[in-house]
Structures are given as C-alpha cells and as structure tokens.
Design an enzyme around this catalytic site. Structure first.
Site, PDB file in Angstrom:
ATOM      1  CG  ASP A 100     123.723 -29.848  -7.929  1.00 40.08           C
ATOM      2  OD1 ASP A 100     124.348 -29.066  -7.190  1.00 40.08           O
ATOM      3  OD2 ASP A 100     124.023 -31.038  -8.115  1.00 40.08           O
ATOM      4  CB  ILE A 101     127.253 -29.270 -12.012  1.00 37.62           C
ATOM      5  CG1 ILE A 101     127.089 -27.835 -12.575  1.00 37.62           C
ATOM      6  CG2 ILE A 101     128.133 -30.103 -12.942  1.00 37.62           C
ATOM      7  CD1 ILE A 101     128.377 -27.054 -12.644  1.00 37.62           C
TER       8      ILE A 101
ATOM      9  CD  GLU B 122     128.068 -28.763  -6.291  1.00 39.02           C
ATOM     10  OE1 GLU B 122     127.663 -29.807  -5.776  1.00 39.02           O
ATOM     11  OE2 GLU B 122     128.829 -27.958  -5.703  1.00 39.02           O
TER      12      GLU B 122
END
Length: 632
Positions: A501-502, A544
C-alpha cells in the site's frame, strides 16, 4: 598348314585364338625367327603389337604408324598383293623401331579389298633373314589373308554388337535409377569399355553429390583456350572435335543433352596419334545423349520430390499454426521446422513495433536473444523496411565482413500482412553458400503462408493481455493473480504473497492532484516489475494497493523481496513516497490453505505495518504477527 591350325583351334571364329596358333606354326617352321603380328587401330592411326612368339616385342615402343606403311605400299605394287618391306627400305623411310631388338627384319603388310588390316613382322636377333624363307611365309600369307580378313571383320562386327548391347544395357539401367552419381558412373564405365586406352573426363554444369572415385570436374566458363571447346559443346549442344597437331591426337567433346537442357560434357582424349572414326563419334553421341536424358530425368524426379516435400512442409506448418497456438508455441514450432528443413544453426523471429522498436520474439534461438545481436542486425532491418523485400546473402564475409561473425550464410524474410510490415525471420549458418536458392524461395513461401498465423497469435496475446492487465499500471489484473495463485497451490510445495500500500496516498492526491497520484502508482508498479523474477506475478490489487506473488518462495525470501522494493520506492519516486507491505505465505502441508486465508493474513500484516508507523515490512506468523519495521 591352314587345316592343321583350324583343327588345333577347333575351327575357332575368334581372331586372338587363331593368331596365336598361326604364329606358333610359323615358329615351328622357322625356329630361328621371331614373329610379331600388329593389328590396325584406326582410332589411333597406329598398328599395335598384339600377338608374338616372344613377349619382349609386345611393347608400346614397337608401334607402327599406318601412314608410314601406306607410303611404303604406294611405292610398290598396288592391290591385294603380298609385299615385303625389308629392313633397309624401312630404315630409309624412317621406320627404326625394330632395329634395337633385331639385327634383321622384314615387314609383311596384309591387305584385303585394297585395305590394310595387319602387318606381320619377322625378325632375327643375330644374322640375316633368308629370302627363300620369306618367300615361303609370303605364300602362306596369301592363303590365310582371306581368313584373317574374315576373322577381323567378324571381330569388328562383334565389337559393334557389343557397343549396341552396351547402350541397351545402359538404357535399361538408366530407366531404373534416379541417382545422378550412379548414372555418371555408368557413362564413364561404358566409355572405358570402348576406349580403354583413352583418358575419359566428365565436365559437369551442376554441383551434384557424386562418388569420390568418379573422374568428374566442374565445367569452367572462362575464356581459357583449354576450356573453349568444352564450353562451345555445352552452349551449342553439338559434338565438337579438337585436333592437336603437335601431339598428333584428337579430343572429342560430347554434350550430355537432355530435352530441356545440357548438363555437362563427356570429354574423350585420344593418345598416340589417335583419330576418331565416324561410327565411334556416333557411338559417343548416342552415349552422351542417353546419359544426358537419364541425368535430366533424375533431376526432374528429385525436383518433383523436393517440390512435394516443400508443399507438404508448407501445408503441415500452415495446418499446425492454425490450431490457435499461443505465440510462444507457434515460434517454437516454426524454429523446430526450419532447423529440420533448412539445417540452420541460428533462427530469429522479430516483431516491428509501431514506435520503431524491434522485439525479439521468445522462441528464437539463443544467439538472437542477445542485445548485441539485435544491434548487428539493425542495418539489415533498415534495408528490409526500405525495400519490403527478402535478403539472400551467400557469403557475409564478402559483403558485410564485420557483421554476425562467425556466420556467413544469411537469409532474412519479411513478414508482411495486407501490405504492412509486421516483422522478419532470419536464419544463418557459419558455412558460406550453405543455403541454396531453392531453400531461399521455400523460406519465403513458408513465411508468407505463416504470417497470418503469426499476426493472429500476436493479436490474440495482445487482447488476452488487455483482459488480464491493468490499464494504468500494465501490471496483471486481480482476477489473473487469483488464477495463478490457485494453480500454484495445486502444483507447488509453497508460495509467498506480498500486499503493498502506498503511504499517505490521499494527501498526494490532495496536494498534487489525481494525475500525479496516477503517476506515482505507475512509478511504484515499475519498481515492482524491475525487482521480481519473470516467474513472479505483480498485480494491481485495487486503488493504491499493489500485490506480488512469489511461487516456490518462503516468507524469508518474501521478506527480502519486500525490503528491496520498499527501499527502491523511496529512492526513485518523484515526488518521493514510501510503501507499507504485509507478507503471508502458504505450505502444502497446511490443512486450511486457501486464497482467502492467504489474503487475510497479508492484509492483517499490512494493517500492522500501517499502524506501526508506515514505511515498513511486516510478516504474518502462525501465532503472532511479527513486525519488522524500518523507518525512513
């Protein structure tokens, strides 16, 4: 005496048997003399020593020229009278051949129907020959000359019959063989049967594979005078005869004619002042024509067989390629077929992209998979793009000495579909002129019939890739990831899953806008592609969130890969971002292994990483969640 000879020879019709008996009877009557019988050889314009009471005179040194004997006979009584040429007369006219072996000798020409047939030589090693003895010999010859004539005539007819039978046998053999080497061997054998003392050569216009024992050469088309007559015979298709005054002999050049062309020249070199007679020229012409037709039939047979094989190859290949094979399977199949049919050492399949890039298609041989090879081939691709035509180079060393070494034979065939250049196929071999022109045309035809299948395979894979690929990141889609993990769980012993996950992605969208946010996702996706193996699967999980599946990898390997990706993302992204990663794994021994369980554990580990400060990798354990957190 004649009756005695006939009885002793059982009334033979064979001249050699009669000649031996005749000379032996003369020897019994005159034991102090040696007798030699020379026979006419009109091919060579010579009288050869053939039968003698002493073997020492049966030598090539004791040849008589017919021309010399006929000159002497013109000075004496004409007709069929038996004349005697003494040693002194012979010496005065340049006949000295018997001086070294006889102190005295006489020559007795034997004529019939005003033609010279043979010469009897009577010689005495020591002392003079008595004239009354010679008179007796002359009387005997008068009685036997008709018999000698008939036996020699019969022998000539037998030889003519033998030639006819030889041609008949040859025709039968040629009818049942399609082997050019065997046909050439029979032509030489038949020539030697008739012209045993002559030199025989075959000058061929084609490079056939023949036995090393055969006296064959390639026909030279140079302006050299030694080749001029052979070239003229080949080009005109007519027999040529060359007379050499200095060597006093003749050479016959008989073209090997078929109905559709000339395939070489049969060269017969006479020796010892040889002259070819009309019936012998006719025999050589028939022999050469029979051989030429046989060679042509064998060539047509081989060409038809090759054509059938080529058509079968094209048909089989087209059928196989239309079975909806994947592109890699199509290329592998084509590579195998080309290696088998063309004996190519390296084979390359190339796709021309619309942006100008050239891609080597998987399934090409190792040499063409190297980047350096693609650079070397670039000049050839430019020529193909410009001319839209195939390239056939027999020897690269003479045209492009610095390219594709050590290969020398080169063929490049473009793949064109509806007038659009799609790619090219290249085959090479280290030997110069390894590929024939027929093979070049066959490859063109093969690629022409296969291009549609190539194009369809490429379109199919592109469409398939669109279905299983995320449009933004070009990573695999979620459903494809699920399928591959399920397959891995069925056949592998274990595997590892990374959920990424960003960090703070909402803030990036708020500060920089959604376009930059999309670009950040693409940047992170590119980091994933560059830091995993070809067998690993990178996918977009949603929003994302991204994911990586590592088949046949445990969680320790998963941790190393995750840490490498985490560090690279922080280093290369602009604007700079970090990621959090949750790692889970499965083993075949797990009773409750499933996609849901694998994803749930990775999600829990990712949640822990986020709660622990982000920019971290967390591995899910069996009883507890072990956190390995690295701060920026």
């Amino acid at each position: 005496m004649i009756i005695q000879i006939l009885k002793e020879t059982d009334y033979t019709d064979e001249f050699p048997v009669f000649a031996e008996a005749f000379l032996n009877e003369l020897k019994k009557m005159f034991s102090e003399y040696d007798f030699l019988l020379t026979l006419l050889n009109r091919n060579e314009d010579l009288l050869r020593p053939c039968y003698a009471t002493s073997s020492f005179v049966l030598s090539e040194r004791y040849l008589l020229r017919i021309e010399d004997i006929n000159k002497l006979l013109m000075t004496v009584e004409d007709g069929d009278c038996v004349n005697v040429i003494t040693k002194s007369v012979a010496n005065q006219n340049g006949i000295l051949v018997y001086d070294e072996c006889f102190e005295d000798f006489v020559l007795i020409p034997i004529k019939y129907n005003q033609l010279l047939w043979t010469v009897l030589v009577c010689g005495k090693k020591h002392g003079k020959i008595k004239s009354d003895h010679i008179n007796i010999v002359v009387e005997i010859i008068k009685k036997v000359k008709k018999l000698i004539y008939k036996l020699l005539t019969y022998e000539k007819k037998q030889k003519d019959q033998k030639r006819k039978e030889l041609l008949l046998q040859l025709t039968k053999k040629f009818h049942f063989t399609m082997d050019v080497s065997a046909i050439l061997g029979e032509i030489i054998y038949a020539s030697k049967q008739v012209f045993s003392t002559f030199e025989i050569q075959l000058l061929l216009s084609h490079e056939w594979e023949v036995s090393e024992d055969l006296q064959v050469q390639q026909l030279s088309y140079s302006k050299d005078k030694t080749n001029e007559m052979a070239t003229n015979a080949y080009l005109t298709g007519k027999i040529h005869i060359e007379s050499l005054r200095k060597r006093r002999n003749s050479i016959v050049y008989a073209p090997l004619r078929g109905k559709q062309g000339v395939y070489g020249v049969l060269k017969i070199i006479g020796r010892h002042s040889s002259v070819f007679k009309n019936h012998e020229i006719e025999f050589l012409e028939v022999l050469a024509d029979t051989g030429g037709n046989a060679i042509e039939n064998a060539e047509l047979y081989q060409q038809s067989r090759q054509l059938v094989e080529d058509l079968q190859l094209i048909n089989k290949t087209s059928h196989q390629l239309n079975l909806n094979l994947r592109l890699s399977e199509t290329i592998n199949y084509m590579t195998k077929q080309i290696k088998l049919s063309f004996n190519a050492q390296e084979i390359g399949f190339f796709m021309f992209r619309k942006n100008g890039q050239i891609k080597v298609i998987e399934g090409s041989t190792k040499y063409f998979l190297k980047e350096s090879s693609t650079e070397e081939i670039s000049p050839f691709f430019e020529r193909i793009k410009m001319d839209m035509d195939a390239l056939f180079i027999g020897d690269l060393a003479s045209q492009e000495p610095h390219l594709l070494r050590p290969f020398r034979s080169f063929i490049a065939v473009p793949m064109v579909q509806k007038g659009e250049l799609k790619g090219a196929v290249i085959i090479v071999h280290e030997h110069a002129y390894h590929f024939s022109f027929n093979k070049f045309k066959l490859l063109q035809s093969l690629i022409h019939h296969s291009t549609l299948a190539f194009t369809n395979s490429m379109l199919h894979e592109e469409l398939e890739k669109l279905v299983i690929t995320d449009h933004l990141t070009r990573l695999y889609a979620r459903n494809f990831l699920d399928e591959r993990i399920n397959e891995s769980m069925e056949k592998d012993a274990y595997g590892c899953f990374l959920l990424i996950d960003i960090d703070n992605f909402k803030q990036i969208n708020d500060v920089y806008g959604h376009q930059i946010g999309d670009d950040i996702i693409i940047q992170v996706a590119n980091v994933l592609k560059k830091n995993i193996k070809n067998t690993d699967i990178a996918a977009r999980w949603g929003g994302e969130e991204l994911a990586v599946y590592l088949p046949k990898a445990d969680k320790q390997v998963g941790e190393l890969v995750a840490q490498r990706i985490r560090k690279k993302v922080k280093e290369v992204t602009k604007p700079k971002v970090t990621i959090s990663c949750g790692v889970s794994d499965w083993k075949q021994i797990d009773r409750d292994k499933s996609l849901k369980r694998l994803f749930r554990y990775a999600d829990q580990a990712l949640y822990k990483a986020k709660r622990s400060g982000k920019n971290a990798v967390v591995i899910y354990g069996d009883d507890i969640v072990n956190t390995k957190k690295i701060w920026s």
